[in-house]
Enzyme design. Sequence first.
Site, mmCIF file in Angstrom:
data_model
loop_
_atom_site.group_PDB
_atom_site.id
_atom_site.type_symbol
_atom_site.label_atom_id
_atom_site.label_comp_id
_atom_site.label_asym_id
_atom_site.label_seq_id
_atom_site.Cartn_x
_atom_site.Cartn_y
_atom_site.Cartn_z
ATOM 1 N NE ARG A 48 111.037 -3.526 -46.734
ATOM 2 C CZ ARG A 48 110.759 -3.251 -45.456
ATOM 3 N NH1 ARG A 48 109.989 -2.209 -45.150
ATOM 4 N NH2 ARG A 48 111.248 -4.000 -44.489
ATOM 5 C CE1 TYR A 101 97.775 1.387 -69.790
ATOM 6 C CE2 TYR A 101 98.197 1.685 -67.454
ATOM 7 C CZ TYR A 101 98.371 0.972 -68.623
ATOM 8 O OH TYR A 101 99.148 -0.163 -68.618
ATOM 9 C CG ASP A 174 98.979 9.227 -65.745
ATOM 10 O OD1 ASP A 174 100.113 9.617 -66.099
ATOM 11 O OD2 ASP A 174 98.593 8.050 -65.880
ATOM 12 C CE LYS A 199 104.373 3.391 -70.609
ATOM 13 N NZ LYS A 199 104.208 2.879 -69.252
#
Length: 382
Positions: A48, A101, A174, A199
């Site tokens: 982690r 978005y 973004d 994406k």
Amino acid sequence: MNDFSTRAIHAGQAFDPTTGAIIPPIYMSSTFVQDGIGGFRNGYEYARGGNPTRDSLQELLASLEGGSKAFSFASGLAAEDALLRSLLKTGDHVLMGNDVYGGTHRLVNRLFVPWGIELSTVEMSDADAVRAAIRPGKTRVLWLETPSNPLLKITDIEALAAIGHEAGVIVVVDNTFASPYLQQPLSLGADVVVHSATKYLGGHSDVLGGAVVVNDEELAEKVAFLQFGAGGVSSPMESWLTVRGIKTLAVRMDRHSENAHTIASALEGHPAIERVFYPGLESHPGHDIAARQMRDFGGMLSVALKGGPDAARRFAESTSLFQLAESLGGVESLISYPSEMTHASVKGTELAVPENVIRLSVGIESIGDLLADVLQALDPLS
């Protein structure tokens, strides 16, 4: 290594010194042996907190965006959540575009606003409106999305970064639709870049991920702590797949952009189409800004159907190569109905997407086949 395409293949990708493997291995280990109590080998203790495969991706992302540090997360929204929690305190104000978005707006509106964060939206292509919407002493984050999802609005990053910095505001961009190959917001004055790595960075619809890239060391330390403390990290396999995808980012984006531009040009003026939203068209109100701040215009476009919602639904359900699905940026072409799919969470608000709008994620298939598929679906609507 100054050229983007070279860095996309080599940054953070030194061959394995043990075996000579040209592709670094996937480190699937959850923990790492210590030389002694507190004696960490190469800084690794627990996955982690750090993993060599994730570090490889983070070094690559920082190089491509021109940032000092990058952080990889389990999803785009996990990245946005960690960033916002690093920046905000009760009473702060966040200013976003009025077509941001839906998932980003939902994150802030449903999770942060109940904790005392204030949120408002504005037309980001109007610099005067943005300046007027900033609340002196309260606005902490100016959140830009360009090109925007799904109406492909273009924001002048350099101009709004200057406006934000005059007011002491952190400017976040973004960059998912453009990718770092087509646009590099940090070089235009932005403070932070975020991505849904699911994406174009991953590029093959087989990975879920997100990223934050910064230049400020103090902010980097805060994001690093949230990445470790809250644990929304990308897995070794997801990190490795994202690195693999990035190696072909440049050639893919060239093809995505070429195909999308061809389809947008063919649909402009089509009898069934009311409007085409694509910044590569000279008719697009943000074309000149996009041409200045982007290498090319990308693989995303949207269309408004003259026949209203019924025609839009029929079109979305009548293609074959363009498969009906959410998400975007993969090598295959996708079609979606934002009002009921990707942006359903903002339906009925000022951010609602017009019900006659269809979004196309144009893939890298043969342009002849893609164009034929779109036109045959539109023919009955003409």
